[in-house]
Design a protein around this motif. Sequence first.
Motif, PDB file in Angstrom:
ATOM      1  N   HIS A   1      -1.741  11.845 -11.947  1.00  0.00           N
ATOM      2  CA  HIS A   1      -2.739  11.893 -12.901  1.00  0.00           C
ATOM      3  C   HIS A   1      -2.165  11.016 -14.233  1.00  0.00           C
TER       4      HIS A   1
ATOM      5  N   ASP B   1      -7.176  12.457 -17.096  1.00  0.00           N
ATOM      6  CA  ASP B   1      -6.683  13.285 -16.058  1.00  0.00           C
ATOM      7  C   ASP B   1      -5.727  14.081 -16.143  1.00  0.00           C
TER       8      ASP B   1
ATOM      9  N   SER C   1      -4.455   6.407 -17.984  1.00  0.00           N
ATOM     10  CA  SER C   1      -5.302   6.647 -16.873  1.00  0.00           C
ATOM     11  C   SER C   1      -5.203   5.405 -15.824  1.00  0.00           C
ATOM     12  N   LYS C   2      -5.008   5.878 -14.433  1.00  0.00           N
ATOM     13  CA  LYS C   2      -4.708   4.795 -13.629  1.00  0.00           C
ATOM     14  C   LYS C   2      -5.270   5.328 -12.192  1.00  0.00           C
ATOM     15  N   SER C   3      -6.031   4.449 -12.010  1.00  0.00           N
ATOM     16  CA  SER C   3      -6.739   4.931 -10.482  1.00  0.00           C
ATOM     17  C   SER C   3      -5.715   5.157  -9.298  1.00  0.00           C
ATOM     18  N   LEU C   4      -6.157   5.973  -8.246  1.00  0.00           N
ATOM     19  CA  LEU C   4      -5.505   5.918  -7.057  1.00  0.00           C
ATOM     20  C   LEU C   4      -5.468   4.599  -6.421  1.00  0.00           C
TER      21      LEU C   4
ATOM     22  N   GLU D   1      -5.350   1.510  -7.830  1.00  0.00           N
ATOM     23  CA  GLU D   1      -4.593   0.747  -8.605  1.00  0.00           C
ATOM     24  C   GLU D   1      -3.161   1.025  -8.254  1.00  0.00           C
TER      25      GLU D   1
ATOM     26  N   HIS E   1      -4.947   9.940  -0.441  1.00  0.00           N
ATOM     27  CA  HIS E   1      -5.067   8.326  -0.649  1.00  0.00           C
ATOM     28  C   HIS E   1      -3.734   7.642  -0.762  1.00  0.00           C
TER      29      HIS E   1
END
Length: 450
Positions: free
Chosen positions: A9, A13, A56-59, A61, A131
């Motif tokens: 997270h 998030d 924030s960092k996407s899965l 990434e 993921h």
Amino acid sequence: MKLYLDPGHGGSDPGAQGNGLREKDIVLDIALRIRSILVNHYENVEVRMSRTSDISKSLAERTNEANTWNADYFLSIHANAFNGTARGYEDYIHSSLSDSSTTAQYRDHMHAEITKVNQLPNRGKKKANFHVLRETTMPALLTENGFIDNPEDAALMKDSTWRQQVAQGHVNGLANAFNLQRKPNDSVTYKVIAGSFTSRENAEKRVAYLNSRNIESFISTTTVSGETRYRVQAGAFSSRENAEKRLQEVKNAGIEDAFILSDNNSTQDDQGQVQSGYSIVGQTFQSPEQMDQYVKEINPNAIKLGYYYLTFGDYYGIRGDVAFAQAIHETNFFRFTGVVQPSQNNFAGIGATDSDNPGASFATPRDGVLAHIQHLFAYASTEPLPDKYPLVDPRFNLVNRGSATTWTALNGKWAVPGDNYGQLILEIYDRMIQSTIAKLENIREELEES
């Protein structure tokens, strides 16, 4: 070994939330501690983190970075939530993998070491199609370190000492899985703590008193169970023997609740891994009530054994309170979550190897503690066993007498491979001492204010 370390997270998030906590904050703190221990104390380890702050960092990434970097292992740190009643630790590998896969074998090491130290119910080894487990090209593990919406688990999460212990458990698992080697000359500092206070004013009074007795001291701050405490430090030594001399000076000045805190120089203050070679032979400092009270804070249903550890420890000249910490480690706070069952009264895991061989059994809890102390005597001394009590340790004569005079010398002997076995015992002992000191200081401050 190249570790990609992923605190879950972050940023917009928050992850799971409960009891005033956010998952993103707890897991980042644990991950930063993991990185600190690895980088400072182990050779040939590179650590790259998905985030080191609240971003924030996407899965995608995260997994893309790990894959591009050609990491050897992907470790994702999380905390759980359900309905406020669920508790415990669990971890995940991808659902497509067999239990004999390399990833599963790495997870076996991780799971064993983390559950030894995290004081949480063990919910088991699980599989999922997450993921970060599916899209990584290297072995990957996701750990769920307690339920943030459960009051008991959340109380642990708020404790910086617990977060350090969880981090150390992850590191111990990594060290075993990847055969990591500690850096040479990884030094230890022994701090003499002459009081721990919730009030800075009271700490300043203690410093002034010690200075009047020609004992130099100063105040350092730490956090215990989410509360800021002001510790009065009266010296730091590389030799345990010198620290004990100073401790005696402080006690001679009338400070009976002083104690020694073992701290690795390269870790955060008052949170280092215990590396002490503290002798098995010696005096028991904790009272039976203090020992029993400490374990019941974690397991209210724990059997009371403090009296036996003091009695037999004093008779055989063994540090009974450290032996009690060893029993806590072996039995998971007397919850018996391993192969040994409560009915065996085997608090030291004597003779236990696996589910097919759960080890020795003793008729009563008293005999179980007696056997434990006798087994320690066999390792720590070459003297004949004193004859006031019968020999109840079935493996006493199988021990190479005098082969382990310190707790860390039990590594690889009492537990195999057990590279950090003695250190884990001493970490529990240090926490027990700190808990007692905090209670005594609270009582003293209440009396002073009344």
